[in-house]
Scaffold this motif. Structure first.
Motif, PDB file in Angstrom:
ATOM      1  N   GLU A   1      41.263  42.899  36.662  1.00  0.00           N
ATOM      2  CA  GLU A   1      40.726  41.957  37.645  1.00  0.00           C
ATOM      3  C   GLU A   1      39.213  42.085  37.753  1.00  0.00           C
ATOM      4  O   GLU A   1      38.661  43.185  37.758  1.00  0.00           O
ATOM      5  CB  GLU A   1      41.360  42.226  39.014  1.00  0.00           C
ATOM      6  CG  GLU A   1      40.927  41.239  40.084  1.00  0.00           C
ATOM      7  CD  GLU A   1      41.563  41.532  41.433  1.00  0.00           C
ATOM      8  OE1 GLU A   1      41.023  42.376  42.163  1.00  0.00           O
ATOM      9  OE2 GLU A   1      42.610  40.938  41.734  1.00  0.00           O
ATOM     10  N   TYR A   2      38.542  40.960  37.827  1.00  0.00           N
ATOM     11  CA  TYR A   2      37.086  40.947  37.934  1.00  0.00           C
ATOM     12  C   TYR A   2      36.698  39.967  39.031  1.00  0.00           C
ATOM     13  O   TYR A   2      37.116  38.804  39.017  1.00  0.00           O
ATOM     14  CB  TYR A   2      36.455  40.531  36.605  1.00  0.00           C
ATOM     15  CG  TYR A   2      34.954  40.591  36.594  1.00  0.00           C
ATOM     16  CD1 TYR A   2      34.288  41.805  36.627  1.00  0.00           C
ATOM     17  CD2 TYR A   2      34.205  39.414  36.582  1.00  0.00           C
ATOM     18  CE1 TYR A   2      32.906  41.864  36.621  1.00  0.00           C
ATOM     19  CE2 TYR A   2      32.829  39.463  36.570  1.00  0.00           C
ATOM     20  CZ  TYR A   2      32.178  40.684  36.582  1.00  0.00           C
ATOM     21  OH  TYR A   2      30.814  40.734  36.592  1.00  0.00           O
ATOM     22  N   THR A   3      35.947  40.427  40.010  1.00  0.00           N
ATOM     23  CA  THR A   3      35.592  39.619  41.171  1.00  0.00           C
ATOM     24  C   THR A   3      34.089  39.422  41.235  1.00  0.00           C
ATOM     25  O   THR A   3      33.320  40.376  41.141  1.00  0.00           O
ATOM     26  CB  THR A   3      36.065  40.301  42.474  1.00  0.00           C
ATOM     27  OG1 THR A   3      37.476  40.520  42.396  1.00  0.00           O
ATOM     28  CG2 THR A   3      35.757  39.429  43.672  1.00  0.00           C
TER      29      THR A   3
ATOM     30  N   TRP B   1      36.664  45.147  47.561  1.00  0.00           N
ATOM     31  CA  TRP B   1      35.781  44.637  46.507  1.00  0.00           C
ATOM     32  C   TRP B   1      34.405  45.286  46.599  1.00  0.00           C
ATOM     33  O   TRP B   1      33.827  45.674  45.580  1.00  0.00           O
ATOM     34  CB  TRP B   1      35.657  43.122  46.623  1.00  0.00           C
ATOM     35  CG  TRP B   1      36.883  42.386  46.192  1.00  0.00           C
ATOM     36  CD1 TRP B   1      37.819  42.807  45.290  1.00  0.00           C
ATOM     37  CD2 TRP B   1      37.316  41.105  46.649  1.00  0.00           C
ATOM     38  NE1 TRP B   1      38.811  41.859  45.155  1.00  0.00           N
ATOM     39  CE2 TRP B   1      38.536  40.812  45.960  1.00  0.00           C
ATOM     40  CE3 TRP B   1      36.819  40.171  47.559  1.00  0.00           C
ATOM     41  CZ2 TRP B   1      39.220  39.615  46.164  1.00  0.00           C
ATOM     42  CZ3 TRP B   1      37.499  38.986  47.758  1.00  0.00           C
ATOM     43  CH2 TRP B   1      38.694  38.717  47.065  1.00  0.00           C
TER      44      TRP B   1
END
Length: 199
Positions: A8-10, A72
């Motif tokens: 996952e990349y935010t 995050w």
């Protein structure tokens, strides 16, 4: 090739809403994204458009949203208090960073913030002696007098740092060989302030 992000990349981006917009107003947000889908040898360009309607609130944040954003933000690189230094010689960059000896630096990696300041796929030789972490790798084409990077430890901790160029080679380590045998014996020689008295 640049680095490949796994999992996952935010992307966090601030949005400023004019105070004249009333609470409860629906705001459509449209985002065009261009990116690469990669494996270790090949990258394919992809593009998509994301659309989402946001409702203007009263400034209060729900607990579940606050918890998610906190998770995050904890993944963002933390600034390293002290500055590092680097020197370039024979197309090789030698970097010196202050890092407490109690920090486990095994399998750590240094990522450049500005692309092409390092050769991304070049081997990195790291050596942690005392409170100093040194790294040697192949220099890129865009390196200036300031190198900005992120040190990522094996446990996922990320530390952002600045390193300034110096005329002296701060550390001497064996040169990097393509056969990757140079990391078997790494010697670290510190050049201290006494060098100034000798010169």
């Amino acid at each position: 090739m640049n680095y490949i992000y796994h999992g996952e990349y935010t992307l966090l981006a601030p949005i400023t809403i004019d105070s004249s917009i009333a609470v409860g107003t629906s705001l459509p947000i449209k985002l065009d994204i261009s990116y690469l889908v990669c494996n270790p040898t090949t990258c394919l360009p992809e593009q998509q458009t994301i659309e989402q309607d946001f409702i203007v609130g009263d400034g209060k944040v729900e607990q579940n949203h606050q918890r998610q954003f906190s998770q995050w933000r904890q993944m963002l690189p933390r600034p390293l208090d002290a500055k590092g230094q680097f020197a370039v010689e024979n197309n090789t960059l030698t970097l010196s960073l202050p890092l407490p000896g109690s920090v486990d630096s095994r399998n750590a990696h240094i990522y450049p913030i500005i692309n092409n300041t390092l050769v991304n796929n070049a081997q990195q030789i790291l050596n942690h002696e005392g409170d100093v972490l040194s790294m040697q790798t192949q220099v890129g084409d865009e390196l200036a007098d300031l190198f900005q990077g992120v040190l990522v430890l094996e446990n996922g901790t990320a530390l952002r740092f600045d390193a300034h160029k110096t005329d002296h080679v701060a550390f001497i380590v064996p040169p990097i060989n393509e056969d990757n045998t140079s990391n078997q014996n790494i010697w670290l020689i510190g050049i201290t302030a006494f060098v100034g008295a000798i010169l």
